[in-house]
Design a protein around this motif. Sequence first.
Motif: not given
Length: 185
Positions: A117-128
């Motif tokens: 799941l961490a890999t999937l979250v790392d792939d998320f491309q949106m600024d926080f």
Amino acid sequence: GALAEGFQARMFEFQNFERRFEECISQSAVKTKFEQHTVRAKQISEALRRIMDSVHVAATEQRVHCLKQREERMDRLEFIDNQLDLLTQDCKAKMKQITEEVERQVSNAMAEEIRHLATLVDDFQMDFHPSLVVLRVYKSELHKHIEEGLGRNMSDRCSVTITASLQKTQQEMIGQCWTFGLFTV
């Protein structure tokens, strides 16, 4: 008087002769006139009797044949019914086995995906951004990204093996139908 007496007896004798002669001629006329018709009628009735006998024999044979054929078909139907019962039980067992296998594969795949799941979250491309409005959008988009990624990854991991398993089972079931004689060419 004596002449009258002899006349009376002769007249009676002549009348008797006339009556017998008339009967004889009538019988002879009937015999000659209707004998041909009588012979023909006897021939026709004999021909009709032979035809009726042959029809009766053929009908009896046909009845026996139909009863035999009916009995064979009833036996075949009973056999097929029993084979279908066996096939149904076998199919239910295979469906249960497939369901258990799919549950196991999905469970294993889900556990694997959770570990990644961490890999999937790392792939998320949106600024926080800490702003409340942007944070709601961020969470919503992150949720959507994880859901789509999990769905895609799960599908990639499971669909090929599940489809192959289903196709194999389907072919086995069809083969059993041929083996049991449920299908004919």
